[in-house]
Design a protein around this motif. Sequence first.
Motif, PDB file in Angstrom:
ATOM      1  N   ILE A 190      -8.849  -1.805  10.946  1.00  0.00           N
ATOM      2  CA  ILE A 190      -7.341  -2.071  10.627  1.00  0.00           C
ATOM      3  C   ILE A 190      -6.834  -3.773  10.091  1.00  0.00           C
ATOM      4  O   ILE A 190      -6.244  -4.160   9.325  1.00  0.00           O
ATOM      5  N   LEU A 222       7.764   3.519   8.303  1.00  0.00           N
ATOM      6  CA  LEU A 222       8.299   4.537   9.114  1.00  0.00           C
ATOM      7  C   LEU A 222       6.435   5.111   9.246  1.00  0.00           C
ATOM      8  O   LEU A 222       6.731   5.379  10.416  1.00  0.00           O
ATOM      9  N   ALA A 223       5.541   5.043   8.557  1.00  0.00           N
ATOM     10  CA  ALA A 223       4.453   5.422   9.030  1.00  0.00           C
ATOM     11  C   ALA A 223       3.584   4.900   9.804  1.00  0.00           C
ATOM     12  O   ALA A 223       3.348   4.769  11.077  1.00  0.00           O
ATOM     13  N   THR A 260      -2.003  12.572  19.870  1.00  0.00           N
ATOM     14  CA  THR A 260      -2.432  11.510  18.377  1.00  0.00           C
ATOM     15  C   THR A 260      -3.789  12.300  18.295  1.00  0.00           C
ATOM     16  O   THR A 260      -3.944  12.751  17.105  1.00  0.00           O
ATOM     17  N   LEU A 277       0.897  -1.148  -0.112  1.00  0.00           N
ATOM     18  CA  LEU A 277       0.180   0.047   0.229  1.00  0.00           C
ATOM     19  C   LEU A 277       1.151   0.887  -0.280  1.00  0.00           C
ATOM     20  O   LEU A 277       0.630   2.298  -0.523  1.00  0.00           O
ATOM     21  N   PHE A 278       2.129   1.180   0.431  1.00  0.00           N
ATOM     22  CA  PHE A 278       2.817   2.133   0.957  1.00  0.00           C
ATOM     23  C   PHE A 278       3.502   2.609  -0.180  1.00  0.00           C
ATOM     24  O   PHE A 278       4.872   3.638  -0.422  1.00  0.00           O
ATOM     25  N   LEU A 337      -2.828   4.886  17.066  1.00  0.00           N
ATOM     26  CA  LEU A 337      -4.584   4.403  16.440  1.00  0.00           C
ATOM     27  C   LEU A 337      -4.693   3.094  16.086  1.00  0.00           C
ATOM     28  O   LEU A 337      -5.767   2.723  15.638  1.00  0.00           O
ATOM     29  N   ALA A 367       1.633   9.061  16.173  1.00  0.00           N
ATOM     30  CA  ALA A 367       0.145   8.634  16.245  1.00  0.00           C
ATOM     31  C   ALA A 367      -0.247   7.964  15.742  1.00  0.00           C
ATOM     32  O   ALA A 367      -1.230   7.395  16.039  1.00  0.00           O
ATOM     33  N   MET A 368      -0.044   7.254  14.819  1.00  0.00           N
ATOM     34  CA  MET A 368       0.053   5.985  14.241  1.00  0.00           C
ATOM     35  C   MET A 368      -0.060   4.428  14.726  1.00  0.00           C
ATOM     36  O   MET A 368      -1.036   3.810  15.116  1.00  0.00           O
ATOM     37  N   ALA A 383     -11.902   6.203  -2.401  1.00  0.00           N
ATOM     38  CA  ALA A 383     -11.272   5.944  -3.342  1.00  0.00           C
ATOM     39  C   ALA A 383      -9.714   5.560  -2.083  1.00  0.00           C
ATOM     40  O   ALA A 383      -8.886   5.405  -1.242  1.00  0.00           O
ATOM     41  N   GLY A 384      -8.352   5.378  -3.404  1.00  0.00           N
ATOM     42  CA  GLY A 384      -7.133   4.843  -2.507  1.00  0.00           C
ATOM     43  C   GLY A 384      -6.130   3.425  -2.207  1.00  0.00           C
ATOM     44  O   GLY A 384      -7.918   2.686  -2.435  1.00  0.00           O
ATOM     45  N   PRO A 385      -6.242   3.511  -2.133  1.00  0.00           N
ATOM     46  CA  PRO A 385      -4.984   1.593  -2.149  1.00  0.00           C
ATOM     47  C   PRO A 385      -5.659   1.136  -1.262  1.00  0.00           C
ATOM     48  O   PRO A 385      -5.740  -0.116  -1.524  1.00  0.00           O
ATOM     49  N   LEU A 386      -6.318   1.997  -0.187  1.00  0.00           N
ATOM     50  CA  LEU A 386      -6.968   0.936   1.611  1.00  0.00           C
ATOM     51  C   LEU A 386      -8.436   0.613   0.997  1.00  0.00           C
ATOM     52  O   LEU A 386      -8.578  -0.729   0.535  1.00  0.00           O
ATOM     53  N   ASN A 397       5.168   5.953  12.890  1.00  0.00           N
ATOM     54  CA  ASN A 397       4.795   7.263  14.060  1.00  0.00           C
ATOM     55  C   ASN A 397       4.039   7.274  15.163  1.00  0.00           C
ATOM     56  O   ASN A 397       3.302   6.438  15.308  1.00  0.00           O
ATOM     57  N   VAL A 425      -3.296   6.641   1.389  1.00  0.00           N
ATOM     58  CA  VAL A 425      -2.501   5.361   1.131  1.00  0.00           C
ATOM     59  C   VAL A 425      -4.485   4.781   1.465  1.00  0.00           C
ATOM     60  O   VAL A 425      -5.893   4.377   0.854  1.00  0.00           O
ATOM     61  N   ILE A 436       9.109   2.307   3.804  1.00  0.00           N
ATOM     62  CA  ILE A 436       8.169   3.746   4.834  1.00  0.00           C
ATOM     63  C   ILE A 436       7.085   3.312   5.129  1.00  0.00           C
ATOM     64  O   ILE A 436       6.437   3.639   6.041  1.00  0.00           O
ATOM     65  N   VAL A 492       4.384  11.756   7.527  1.00  0.00           N
ATOM     66  CA  VAL A 492       3.108  10.228   7.588  1.00  0.00           C
ATOM     67  C   VAL A 492       1.787  11.418   6.980  1.00  0.00           C
ATOM     68  O   VAL A 492       1.305  10.289   6.372  1.00  0.00           O
ATOM     69  N   LEU A 549     -14.539   4.560   1.744  1.00  0.00           N
ATOM     70  CA  LEU A 549     -13.270   5.259   1.622  1.00  0.00           C
ATOM     71  C   LEU A 549     -13.853   5.193  -0.092  1.00  0.00           C
ATOM     72  O   LEU A 549     -14.009   3.741  -0.597  1.00  0.00           O
TER      73      LEU A 549
END
Lengths: 296, 377
Positions: free
Chosen positions: A108, A91-92, B167, A82-83, A101, A97-98, A155-158, A95, B208, A88, B201, A153
């Motif tokens: 997810i 890293l994402a 967050t 996806l990334f 989440l 904050a991620m 659109a997008g890869p997800l 993060n 994504v 990447i 990020v 969603l």
Amino acid sequence: MIPRAPGKRLSAAVLVMGKGGVGKTTVASSLAVLEAETHGRAVLVEFGDGESGRRALAGAHRGVDHLVIRPAEAIQRGAAPLFGSATIARLALGNFAMRPLLRAAPAIRELAMLESVRQIVADRPGVRVVVDMPATGHGVAWLRVPRQGRDFLAAGPLFDLCDRLGRELLAPGRASIVVVTLPERLVLEETLELCAAIAGEAGMPIDRVVVNRVPIALPEEALGDARALAAIPGPLAEPAAALASLLAARANARAEAVAAIDLLARTDHSIWRIPLAPVDPSAKDVARWLRAEGAP
Amino acid sequence: MTPAPEPLVVVCAGGGGVGKTTTSAALALALARAGRSTLIVTIDPARRLAGAMGVPITDEVTRVSLDGAGDRLSALMPDPRRSLGTFVDGLFEDEPAARARLLGNRLYRGLSDAAAGVHELVAMNLVARASSRGAFEVVVIDTAPSRHAIDFVTYPSRLAALLGGRTVAWLAGLAERAAHAGTAEGASAPRGLFAWGTGHVERVVARVTGPNLVPDTASLFAELALVRERFVALTRRASELLLGPRSSYALVAAPTAAARDDVVYLAGRLHKLGRAPRVVVMNRSESRPAPWARALRGGRGVTAPMAEALELLEEERASRSSAADALTADLGARLPDAPIVRLPFVEAIAPDRIVAALADELATHLDALLAAPARRG
């Protein structure tokens, strides 16, 4: 009325569902054992630590590839494409904050684990993949996630990932749903609700219902005889009454089981029955019983 | 007004299918018979048992009349399907506008039945409300049949920390920036240590997930952050009841390897919380034939079908018993501090008869359960 899956054969992926404590893992492992005995190879997919599958397969793992999907690894694996790159993605997802989440957003994790299943099936053409799904409630939520993702969603890869899961894994003909239940009226009612939810909310027909722990019949005349003896004053009256009470409970459970199976038969589901054993049956035993019921 | 004395809390945990709900009810009945006013709380009500005990599945405490309980036994069986609504209503009592926004949030609507721990939290707060009136000496809590049944104790505090943390601030900024995308790119991005990584990020995550997820997640968290104080208070109340000095743990097993592993796992979870199980109850594991079965063997008037039935029942008992022997030895080695109480397999048509029979068996073990909790560090 719950739609019945067309045809008799199970699909490449077999998703075994049911509420906690009904013997889902036993059924999933024995289906994998049965498949390996018949076609030489099978995959058993388990979510979590792999302990219950290992225990259930003990001594009968020949030809069964036991794969364990852990949430964190599944997320990493699913995120890389996806990334665009594993680095990447790492890293994402790492993060500040991620991380919390991802922990707080159950969808997810579920998407990532379903995506792992899809990949396992895609990588092994011709090999049946049996998945020990999470317990009810969660189970239906899992099946719903790709649909919800597609609606939610735009659109997008997800979105693409959800869409692909909906087409390639959670679609009639791609995966078969096997629901495990117990032959008790209330459990069965919940199971029929579950079947309706799977069909209605996830768009998947139910391929098989496995009725686990069907009580075996004890000698029929014993109950009447015990009651007769209990009616005769004497030292055995009380012991005979205790036996009669136990036999009555058994006969009652047996009658309830027969009624439950009749009810299921009327809903047009294909049924496999597994007898009640006093202790854990092995996956090999259960596979033998399932074969006698016409599985796979 | 002086606060009512805190009740003793006995938490029953175990895997699925081990008879945990029946055991919990039996324990509560035994306590009531021993003169203690007791509340049994079932997190995941089995409708059969609820029906047999005459308890409706509602948020209200109901008096239970079981043999020998007098007026000392009550039950609380909240409906899991209603608890998220109850929870949100309670949280957003003073924030009706935020509540309406939350209920309309697409993400919330999708998440609603996957919100782990919410039902437990709601149930614990109902318990807190019921016990604040001082009506109960002991509260027996029958947790959901899962290895994660006690994890919810830590889950809400994690979520509470999340709601107060960076967050949420980041998400709020992200939602705002997403709304003004293209006008002043990066103008309000966070400064300092995390700015560089965070900017990247944001872009990557937005690419994504597509256009909807981030703003909806951000607003969901913003609504929850509004009621963070209440959330934390609810969590704290649940933790106090479950992990406080007056709580103890009973793990429930049956003679199966799966149940044994669940118990070992749960004991490990408890250990991480600084606690240890007080007792392990092994259901369906009587070691000898029942006296009535021994009396009948070879007795006058015992017919051939009866003898055959007795023989089959004895074979079943013997295989349960030997499985239980092995598992008891194994558990004893792994959990040396927790005594193992073996209970017989009781079969009866009416579930309340089973509860009553098991309560007889548990009567002699009540002191072990209620003694001062053992702490582990």
